[in-house]
Design an enzyme around this catalytic site. Structure first.
Site, PDB file in Angstrom:
ATOM      1  N   GLU A  25      46.080  41.603  36.431  1.00  0.00           N
ATOM      2  CA  GLU A  25      46.540  41.209  37.759  1.00  0.00           C
ATOM      3  C   GLU A  25      47.082  39.781  37.745  1.00  0.00           C
ATOM      4  O   GLU A  25      46.666  38.949  36.945  1.00  0.00           O
ATOM      5  CB  GLU A  25      45.385  41.315  38.767  1.00  0.00           C
ATOM      6  CG  GLU A  25      44.927  42.743  38.988  1.00  0.00           C
ATOM      7  CD  GLU A  25      43.765  42.857  39.959  1.00  0.00           C
ATOM      8  OE1 GLU A  25      43.771  43.805  40.750  1.00  0.00           O
ATOM      9  OE2 GLU A  25      42.864  42.004  39.920  1.00  0.00           O
ATOM     10  N   CYS A  48      49.106  32.540  39.842  1.00  0.00           N
ATOM     11  CA  CYS A  48      47.929  32.613  38.984  1.00  0.00           C
ATOM     12  C   CYS A  48      48.119  33.801  38.052  1.00  0.00           C
ATOM     13  O   CYS A  48      48.284  34.933  38.518  1.00  0.00           O
ATOM     14  CB  CYS A  48      46.683  32.790  39.844  1.00  0.00           C
ATOM     15  SG  CYS A  48      45.152  32.979  38.902  1.00  0.00           S
ATOM     16  N   CYS A  54      37.992  40.148  29.987  1.00  0.00           N
ATOM     17  CA  CYS A  54      37.538  38.839  29.516  1.00  0.00           C
ATOM     18  C   CYS A  54      36.269  39.024  28.694  1.00  0.00           C
ATOM     19  O   CYS A  54      35.416  39.847  29.042  1.00  0.00           O
ATOM     20  CB  CYS A  54      37.261  37.904  30.697  1.00  0.00           C
ATOM     21  SG  CYS A  54      36.778  36.222  30.202  1.00  0.00           S
ATOM     22  N   CYS A  69      30.558  35.882  31.801  1.00  0.00           N
ATOM     23  CA  CYS A  69      29.917  35.147  32.896  1.00  0.00           C
ATOM     24  C   CYS A  69      29.444  36.166  33.933  1.00  0.00           C
ATOM     25  O   CYS A  69      30.248  36.938  34.461  1.00  0.00           O
ATOM     26  CB  CYS A  69      30.896  34.159  33.523  1.00  0.00           C
ATOM     27  SG  CYS A  69      31.505  32.912  32.347  1.00  0.00           S
ATOM     28  N   CYS A 116      31.112  36.692  37.552  1.00  0.00           N
ATOM     29  CA  CYS A 116      32.564  36.895  37.613  1.00  0.00           C
ATOM     30  C   CYS A 116      32.881  38.373  37.406  1.00  0.00           C
ATOM     31  O   CYS A 116      32.532  38.955  36.378  1.00  0.00           O
ATOM     32  CB  CYS A 116      33.253  36.050  36.539  1.00  0.00           C
ATOM     33  SG  CYS A 116      35.038  36.295  36.437  1.00  0.00           S
ATOM     34  N   CYS A 163      39.336  33.554  43.152  1.00  0.00           N
ATOM     35  CA  CYS A 163      38.751  33.264  41.840  1.00  0.00           C
ATOM     36  C   CYS A 163      37.546  34.145  41.557  1.00  0.00           C
ATOM     37  O   CYS A 163      36.658  34.281  42.390  1.00  0.00           O
ATOM     38  CB  CYS A 163      38.330  31.796  41.771  1.00  0.00           C
ATOM     39  SG  CYS A 163      39.718  30.682  41.756  1.00  0.00           S
TER      40      CYS A 163
END
Length: 409
Positions: A128, A152, A159, A163, A166, A393
């Site tokens: 995205e 962005c 990823c 984390c 996230c 975010c």
């Protein structure tokens, strides 16, 4: 534009369930071995482009023509390359301009000034990007301040940094993006702005942030090539100022050190999220490799070498990292190197629906800001643009149900 397959829908549902349960995927520093995307003109440097044209037996100046069409005119349609003979156009397009991004859908928010795009890559991977326009005259939803546009972009599909708060990280890492796949996101946003497809009339990109899906420093080579393509003067590149480019990292110290020596005055953003190793080991598992002191020390050396102020990203999570004493500890950590070299960007957590992680109370956020500013640390609370479309975010690739909100096309 095509929708998601049942398999893709199921994959998203699994990711959401993991995030809601607070389950953490393993830290993944290696890159999964998957097939490479098709070679694109944007993957080649000037010398490689000249060699490629020579191998096809075409005149040398065709390289410059193709480069101008792609980077200056933002045109990947060979029918529009009218200064090149038809047969050569088709050959160049077939060899060097393969389709890289297939638009699955757009979602819009903020009166159309925030647009999140879901892309399908050649191998079915999904990424995205988010285009945000600010300060549009007469449009309150676009916010205050000068008129500007930021995109962005993603550097990886998924990823590997794991984390737990996230949503992107809960899907794990599928693969790195190629240089051309990264640049294609920027070029699409630039084309939309140029053609007035975002409220506010024709415009241009001012800022590019590598804060979409993925850890940019874990895909260092492709990301740096993309940055050089972004900042190269037109027509060889997109001609966007390096000072308008931000490269983020959760703390890969060796790559921060490499970036320090690149001679590119981009902004370095470090996702810190905790000032102490005990908590950061949990919030950012990469901290078990490179602890807080090493990360902040590398960031300060970047400032010393480049003169570019570093941004410290800090997601405020209720009752986890938002205590007043942690604000004091963060101030101590940063002012150890003096003042003027760093700026703290506080991010109200954008939770995945049902997740155990949630945003700080307003009063705790305000106290955190007060304590940092009292110690002379410049601090900003980030505007959470696109939250209702999972475009803020930590939300990219979070839920498929929410993607059905407000389709813009």
């Amino acid at each position: 534009m095509t929708g998601l397959t049942p398999e893709e829908e199921a994959s998203y549902a699994e990711t959401v369930a993991a995030a809601q349960a607070g389950r953490t995927v393993p830290l993944a520093l290696g890159t999964p071995r998957r097939g490479k995307p098709p070679l694109h003109w944007a993957d080649l440097d000037a010398g490689q482009r000249a060699e490629a044209i020579a191998e096809l037996g075409l005149p040398k100046f065709r390289a410059g023509q193709l480069t101008r069409h792609l980077f200056d005119r933002l045109s990947d349609d060979p029918d529009a390359w009218t200064d090149i003979p038809k047969a050569e156009r088709d050959l160049l397009a077939e060899r060097f301009v393969p389709p890289l991004l297939d638009r699955v859908r757009d979602l819009s928010a903020d009166a159309g000034t925030t647009v999140k795009t879901l892309w399908r890559l050649y191998d079915g991977s999904l990424v995205e990007s988010v285009l945000m326009r600010y300060g549009v005259p007469g449009l309150r939803a676009s916010g205050k301040g000068r008129e500007r546009a930021t995109v962005c972009i993603s550097s990886q599909a998924g990823c590997g940094m794991a984390c737990p708060f996230c949503a992107t990280g809960q899907g794990g890492l599928q693969r790195n993006l190629s240089t051309a796949e990264i640049l294609a996101q920027v070029m699409d946003a630039a084309r939309r702005l140029r053609d007035g497809e975002v409220p506010g009339g024709p415009g241009r990109i001012n800022n590019i942030v590598f804060m979409g899906m993925g850890e940019p420093m874990a895909n260092y080579t492709a990301v740096l090539r993309a940055v050089r393509g972004i900042v190269a003067p037109a027509p060889e590149g997109l001609g966007i100022s390096a000072r308008g480019v931000t490269v983020s990292t959760v703390g890969l110290v060796p790559q921060i050190q490499r970036l320090t020596e690149e001679g590119l005055p981009v902004t370095l953003a470090v996702s810190l999220h905790a000032p102490d190793d005990e908590l950061r080991d949990t919030l950012c598992p990469i901290n078990t490799r490179w602890p807080v002191a090493e990360v902040v020390g590398a960031a300060h050396r970047y400032f010393e070498k480049t003169g570019r102020r570093v941004s410290i990203e800090y997601a405020l999570i209720r009752d986890i990292n938002d205590q007043g004493w942690r604000a004091d500890a963060l101030a101590n950590l940063l002012t150890r190197y003096g003042w003027g070299w760093v700026h703290v960007n506080l991010i109200p957590l954008n939770p995945t629906p049902g997740s155990k992680w949630t945003a700080s109370r307003r009063e705790d956020e305000q106290e955190f800001v007060r304590r940092l500013e009292a110690r002379g640390v410049p601090t900003t609370v980030r505007d959470t643009r696109g939250r209702e479309i999972d475009g803020a975010c930590g939300q990219l690739a979070a839920t498929e149900e929410d993607r059905r909100l407000t389709p813009s096309s």
